[in-house]
Design a protein around this motif. Structure first.
Motif, PDB file in Angstrom:
ATOM      1  N   LEU A   1       0.828  -1.192   0.000  1.00 12.63           N
ATOM      2  CA  LEU A   1       0.000   0.000   0.000  1.00 12.63           C
ATOM      3  C   LEU A   1       0.867   1.249   0.000  1.00 12.63           C
ATOM      4  O   LEU A   1       1.994   1.231   0.466  1.00 12.63           O
ATOM      5  CB  LEU A   1      -0.913   0.015   1.225  1.00 12.63           C
ATOM      6  CG  LEU A   1      -1.966  -1.080   1.313  1.00 12.63           C
ATOM      7  CD1 LEU A   1      -2.681  -1.019   2.645  1.00 12.63           C
ATOM      8  CD2 LEU A   1      -2.943  -1.005   0.188  1.00 12.63           C
ATOM      9  N   ASP A   2       0.299   2.323  -0.506  1.00 16.77           N
ATOM     10  CA  ASP A   2       1.010   3.594  -0.581  1.00 16.77           C
ATOM     11  C   ASP A   2       0.604   4.514   0.564  1.00 16.77           C
ATOM     12  O   ASP A   2      -0.371   4.276   1.266  1.00 16.77           O
ATOM     13  CB  ASP A   2       0.702   4.287  -1.911  1.00 16.77           C
ATOM     14  CG  ASP A   2       1.278   3.545  -3.108  1.00 16.77           C
ATOM     15  OD1 ASP A   2       2.312   2.873  -2.947  1.00 16.77           O
ATOM     16  OD2 ASP A   2       0.692   3.646  -4.197  1.00 16.77           O
ATOM     17  N   ASP A   3       1.365   5.584   0.712  1.00 13.27           N
ATOM     18  CA  ASP A   3       1.088   6.589   1.744  1.00 13.27           C
ATOM     19  C   ASP A   3       0.814   7.950   1.105  1.00 13.27           C
ATOM     20  O   ASP A   3       1.456   8.324   0.124  1.00 13.27           O
ATOM     21  CB  ASP A   3       2.276   6.738   2.700  1.00 13.27           C
ATOM     22  CG  ASP A   3       2.470   5.524   3.586  1.00 13.27           C
ATOM     23  OD1 ASP A   3       1.497   4.793   3.815  1.00 13.27           O
ATOM     24  OD2 ASP A   3       3.594   5.310   4.052  1.00 13.27           O
ATOM     25  N   ASP A   7       4.073   8.810  -1.236  1.00 11.37           N
ATOM     26  CA  ASP A   7       3.862   8.132  -2.517  1.00 11.37           C
ATOM     27  C   ASP A   7       2.854   8.885  -3.387  1.00 11.37           C
ATOM     28  O   ASP A   7       3.005   8.969  -4.594  1.00 11.37           O
ATOM     29  CB  ASP A   7       3.367   6.698  -2.291  1.00 11.37           C
ATOM     30  CG  ASP A   7       4.367   5.883  -1.509  1.00 11.37           C
ATOM     31  OD1 ASP A   7       5.526   5.785  -1.950  1.00 11.37           O
ATOM     32  OD2 ASP A   7       4.003   5.357  -0.443  1.00 11.37           O
ATOM     33  N   TYR A  53      -8.980   7.917  -2.365  1.00  6.21           N
ATOM     34  CA  TYR A  53      -8.215   7.135  -1.403  1.00  6.21           C
ATOM     35  C   TYR A  53      -8.885   7.215  -0.036  1.00  6.21           C
ATOM     36  O   TYR A  53      -9.378   8.268   0.344  1.00  6.21           O
ATOM     37  CB  TYR A  53      -6.785   7.672  -1.279  1.00  6.21           C
ATOM     38  CG  TYR A  53      -5.995   7.591  -2.554  1.00  6.21           C
ATOM     39  CD1 TYR A  53      -5.602   6.358  -3.068  1.00  6.21           C
ATOM     40  CD2 TYR A  53      -5.643   8.737  -3.253  1.00  6.21           C
ATOM     41  CE1 TYR A  53      -4.868   6.273  -4.240  1.00  6.21           C
ATOM     42  CE2 TYR A  53      -4.908   8.667  -4.431  1.00  6.21           C
ATOM     43  CZ  TYR A  53      -4.534   7.440  -4.921  1.00  6.21           C
ATOM     44  OH  TYR A  53      -3.812   7.352  -6.075  1.00  6.21           O
ATOM     45  N   CYS A  55      -8.299   6.721   4.030  1.00  8.28           N
ATOM     46  CA  CYS A  55      -7.323   6.615   5.117  1.00  8.28           C
ATOM     47  C   CYS A  55      -8.072   6.597   6.442  1.00  8.28           C
ATOM     48  O   CYS A  55      -9.184   7.100   6.540  1.00  8.28           O
ATOM     49  CB  CYS A  55      -6.360   7.799   5.108  1.00  8.28           C
ATOM     50  SG  CYS A  55      -5.347   7.910   3.623  1.00  8.28           S
ATOM     51  N   GLN A  58      -5.507   8.293  12.997  1.00 10.09           N
ATOM     52  CA  GLN A  58      -4.629   7.775  14.049  1.00 10.09           C
ATOM     53  C   GLN A  58      -5.184   8.155  15.405  1.00 10.09           C
ATOM     54  O   GLN A  58      -5.087   7.404  16.357  1.00 10.09           O
ATOM     55  CB  GLN A  58      -3.219   8.347  13.912  1.00 10.09           C
ATOM     56  CG  GLN A  58      -2.409   7.713  12.837  1.00 10.09           C
ATOM     57  CD  GLN A  58      -1.023   8.314  12.750  1.00 10.09           C
ATOM     58  OE1 GLN A  58      -0.815   9.482  13.033  1.00 10.09           O
ATOM     59  NE2 GLN A  58      -0.074   7.509  12.320  1.00 10.09           N
ATOM     60  N   ARG A  68      -1.327   6.081   5.636  1.00 14.23           N
ATOM     61  CA  ARG A  68      -1.423   4.818   4.893  1.00 14.23           C
ATOM     62  C   ARG A  68      -2.772   4.706   4.180  1.00 14.23           C
ATOM     63  O   ARG A  68      -3.818   4.850   4.788  1.00 14.23           O
ATOM     64  CB  ARG A  68      -1.236   3.637   5.847  1.00 14.23           C
ATOM     65  CG  ARG A  68      -1.346   2.242   5.250  1.00 14.23           C
ATOM     66  CD  ARG A  68      -0.313   1.896   4.188  1.00 14.23           C
ATOM     67  NE  ARG A  68       1.027   2.315   4.500  1.00 14.23           N
ATOM     68  CZ  ARG A  68       2.079   1.522   4.524  1.00 14.23           C
ATOM     69  NH1 ARG A  68       1.951   0.252   4.276  1.00 14.23           N
ATOM     70  NH2 ARG A  68       3.264   2.009   4.796  1.00 14.23           N
ATOM     71  N   ARG A  70      -5.755   2.838   2.792  1.00 13.58           N
ATOM     72  CA  ARG A  70      -6.392   1.559   3.124  1.00 13.58           C
ATOM     73  C   ARG A  70      -7.253   1.014   1.996  1.00 13.58           C
ATOM     74  O   ARG A  70      -7.498  -0.173   1.915  1.00 13.58           O
ATOM     75  CB  ARG A  70      -7.244   1.712   4.383  1.00 13.58           C
ATOM     76  CG  ARG A  70      -6.455   2.112   5.597  1.00 13.58           C
ATOM     77  CD  ARG A  70      -5.488   1.035   5.947  1.00 13.58           C
ATOM     78  NE  ARG A  70      -4.717   1.407   7.137  1.00 13.58           N
ATOM     79  CZ  ARG A  70      -3.749   0.673   7.616  1.00 13.58           C
ATOM     80  NH1 ARG A  70      -3.411  -0.445   7.037  1.00 13.58           N
ATOM     81  NH2 ARG A  70      -3.095   1.073   8.675  1.00 13.58           N
TER      82      ARG A  70
END
Length: 94
Positions: A1-3, A7, A53, A55, A58, A68, A70
């Motif tokens: 996976l990308d961030d 990324d 995307y 995410c 946190q 990250r 998801r």
């Protein structure tokens, strides 16, 4: 996976605080912005393929988004300009 931000550097946050069902499903509607300017690289939106995307947070207080990615989904933006010279005929846009 990308961030996000390392990324994926061109993006626009279009929604926040989207809650998931017990099964992890969600439904959201948003307006595609004219410019993606939340990331490191700004671009104007034009016709083409873009991505949504997903995410997670946190923490909630203060709200901090984990970078990250998801989940992701693609969609296509079409953009057109319409010019019409007024005449006496009726006009229908379909």
């Amino acid at each position: 996976l990308d961030d996000i931000d390392s990324d994926v550097t061109t993006y626009e946050q279009v929604k926040e605080d989207v809650w998931l069902s017990e099964d992890g499903d969600f439904k959201v509607t948003f307006t595609v912005p004219g410019e993606l300017d939340d990331g490191k690289v700004d671009v104007d939106v034009s016709g083409g393929t873009y991505y949504v995307y997903v995410c997670h947070y946190q923490s909630i207080s203060p709200a901090v988004i984990a970078p990250r990615i998801r989940a992701a989904a693609s969609f296509t933006v079409t953009k057109a300009k319409l010019r019409y010279r007024l005449k006496r005929e009726p006009l229908a846009l379909l």
